[in-house]
Design an enzyme around this catalytic site. Structure first.
Site: not given
Length: 683
Positions: A313, A345-348
């Site tokens: 990531r 970028i979205s939270a995992p």
């Protein structure tokens, strides 16, 4: 039980027994501290370190056990006295009651750990947990450290290289999840919970005007006492406060430097050990993230787990700190001219949730709307290999360029990045087995449905009304669509396209930073609503109680369905604003009037609870607040958190009129689609 004017229980002040205890050699040894903690095993106590000894306060007289410790030469002697609690320093009688709870929750472990390494770092974790629970934003937390520093010796900062290392360590500790400290000793989770509970209670006292001192000043006093219990010297406290302030206000370096001579050596700033050992190996960080997502239930299927394990990531966040890349949080990557985030970028955990919903398989052809950094596309590329392909689109050329660069660096295969409007799709490459939106939509983009293969699946985060959004996984069901999965999720909205989900962020006038999210379908007078919080409040309580761990999502969904304008997020803080969470509140809107959710704390034979209330502002404040409170009561009686979860159906075009439900208020009509919530009352 005595109660105050809000019908909340008042805990009488504890009549603590007090003694000043001295020790051989003039200081408390680890053995002596552990012996004392063991002797006090059957009662609550708290203490302060003073002049090499302890100021001990116990629930019951402890003269006999202290005499035994003296006889055994564990203690040197003791003198009785009168305990004088610092009630004003801790915000008054109710604030002192909170302090006594956290003192006792922390004292046994802090005493038994006397002299052990990592005391300062453990304190930072606990204090930070309390500050966050109190609802403070990062700058307010910086102010707590500044207030603490003003009461400690002055500090002269070291050279930049040493300072950067220490600040980085402090930042990690301040932002770590304290409860997840690896290899923590027994009872650590309970200590963390006690500090969080204290922070929450102090926030409520401050919000209700029941603290006699500022919240941040009270929190700074708690920090001093926690450091004292841990045996952290005043000089070490000063160094730590400098670091905490610098984490929040690094751009104000000149203001950090004292002109006075330091009584604290520079090494105090750089000798920052971390009990949360900072991993520097990306593989180790990635594996820890995957483990957390598996434990939380966000990652479930072997293929998706493998894709997460194999995707670095941090390569998709080249400007972010390595540690930040593997925290479960969204990372903004682009802002508009007003400073509002327009891409991230979205939270995992959100990425994992949507990938589990999508069910991508080898050989699938997939369209992703919202390329952002390319991270999700790289995960998808691994899921469709061999034989499949992923097309990911975005509306900004700079984002497309960045995603292409990141994907190339990561060695991605079977992924193509295209400059296009996600809501229009890519008909030249259709049909797609899966279409995934990683941006929010206010409605179903019709052209997308025609690009799905007959057995295809659409995953799309769609707003219901106002700010309430869920990620739907739709599949065809004859002429209509059924949701095979539905999860709570909020995404950055679509923009610049045929289904632009525009919204207006209203910055409320007056002190503070309260903002109100509004959308085009809502009936709201933007100009009038800006000043509405300056108008007198109308408060009503619903009688509905939530307890620790109760979810809010189902109440939010119900209110979004039954209130004409749904619910809007209203984050921020200001004097007199008493939201139900530290980040802010949810609000109902009606033209020039709003009503937001609040809570008040109480306790009964089942334990602590929070009663939901509503505070209205504006010309129809009382009317709207009563309407919302009435609906909260109706939800609790008919559905509540114990009802079965609802099902969702969707239709477009001529099929819309054929889609009905037994409860008309659970039919949400949009411009292009109709959404039906099948949610029977509990039996």
């Amino acid at each position: 039980m005595d109660v105050n004017d809000k019908d909340l229980p008042i805990t009488p002040e504890q009549g603590w027994w007090h003694a000043s205890v001295s020790f051989p050699g003039g200081s408390v040894s680890l053995g002596a501290a552990q012996a004392l903690a063991s002797a006090l095993h059957d009662q609550r106590f708290h203490f302060l370190r003073k002049d090499g000894g302890l100021r001990l306060r116990t629930e019951r007289p402890a003269a006999d056990l202290l005499d035994r410790l003296v006889a055994d030469q564990v203690a040197g002697g003791w003198v009785g006295g009168v305990y004088e609690p610092e009630s004003e320093a801790f915000g008054g009688p109710e604030g002192m009651d909170v302090a006594h709870e956290v003192f006792c929750a922390d004292s046994r472990a802090a005493l038994a750990e006397t002299g052990r390494a990592g005391a300062r770092e453990r304190c930072i974790l606990l204090i930070s947990a309390m500050n966050r629970a109190a609802g403070l934003d990062p700058f307010e937390i910086g102010d707590v450290w500044a207030k603490l520093g003003s009461l400690r010796p002055s500090v002269t900062p070291p050279a930049i290289a040493s300072r950067d290392q220490a600040v980085a360590a402090m930042r990690r500790l301040m932002n770590a999840d304290a409860a997840r400290r690896p290899d923590a000793e027994p009872g650590w989770a309970e200590r963390v919970a006690a500090f969080e509970e204290a922070g929450y209670r102090l926030r409520r006292l401050a919000a209700d005007g029941r603290l006699t001192r500022g919240l941040r000043a009270v929190l700074a006093h708690h920090a001093i006492f926690a450091f004292n219990r841990a045996g952290v010297s005043a000089d070490e406290q000063a160094a730590t406060a400098w670091l905490g302030r610098h984490v929040a206000f690094a751009d104000e370096e000149a203001a950090d430097v004292s002109s006075r001579t330091s009584t604290s050596p520079d090494s105090n700033l750089t000798r920052m050990e971390t009990t949360v050992t900072p991993a520097t190996d990306p593989a180790e960080l990635r594996e820890a993230l995957v483990t957390r997502l598996i434990d939380s239930g966000h990652l479930r299927t072997p293929d998706v787990i493998a894709a997460f394990r194999n995707t670095e990531r941090h390569l998709f966040l080249p400007i972010a700190d390595l540690q930040a890349a593997y925290v479960d949080d969204a990372v903004p990557i682009k802002h508009d001219e007003t400073g509002e985030m327009v891409s991230c970028i979205s939270a995992p955990s959100i990425v994992a949730t949507q990938l589990e919903q999508l069910g991508a398989k080898p050989g699938h052809r997939i369209l992703e709307a919202g390329a952002a950094t390319g991270y999700n596309a790289h995960l998808l590329g691994q899921l469709v290999t061999p034989g499949g392909h992923v097309w990911t689109v975005d509306v900004d050329q700079d984002l497309v360029n960045g995603a292409q660069k990141n994907l190339a660096q990561a060695g991605a295969q079977d992924v193509t990045v295209v400059l296009a409007d996600g809501a229009a799709g890519l008909p030249e490459h259709a049909p797609f087995d899966r279409i995934q939106f990683t941006v929010g939509a206010g409605d179903i983009p019709l052209r997308i449905l025609d690009q799905l293969a007959p057995n295809g699946r659409l995953v799309i985060p769609m707003r219901i009304r106002g700010s309430i959004s869920r990620s739907f996984a739709f599949e065809r069901d004859g002429k209509t669509w059924k949701a095979v999965s539905c999860e709570m999720a909020t995404f950055v909205p679509l923009r610049k396209g045929v289904c632009d989900d525009t919204y207006t962020l209203v910055h409320m006038a007056g002190d503070g930073n309260v903002r109100l999210e509004t959308f085009s379908e809502q009936d709201v007078d933007h100009e009038a609503i800006r000043t509405v919080l300056d108008q007198p409040p109308a408060k009503v309580y619903s009688g509905v109680q939530f307890r620790q761990g109760d979810p809010w999502q189902w109440l939010y969904l119900y209110l979004a369905c039954v209130l004409p304008n749904g619910l809007s997020r209203m984050p921020g803080s200001r004097p007199g604003f008493t939201p139900h969470f530290g980040w802010g509140s949810m609000a109902a809107l009606d033209g020039d009037t709003l009503a937001y959710l609040t809570v008040r704390e109480g306790e009964d034979d089942q334990g602590r609870f929070w009663e939901i209330g509503v505070i209205g502002h504006g010309p129809r404040a009382a009317e709207l607040a009563d309407q919302v409170a009435t609906e909260i009561g109706e939800w609790d009686r008919g559905w509540g958190n114990n009802a079965p979860e609802p099902d969702f159906r969707m239709a477009v075009g001529d099929a819309r009129d054929k889609l009905t439900t037994a409860e008309p208020r659970f039919v949400i009509d949009k411009t292009y689609s109709r959404l039906v919530v099948d949610w029977p009352r509990r039996s």
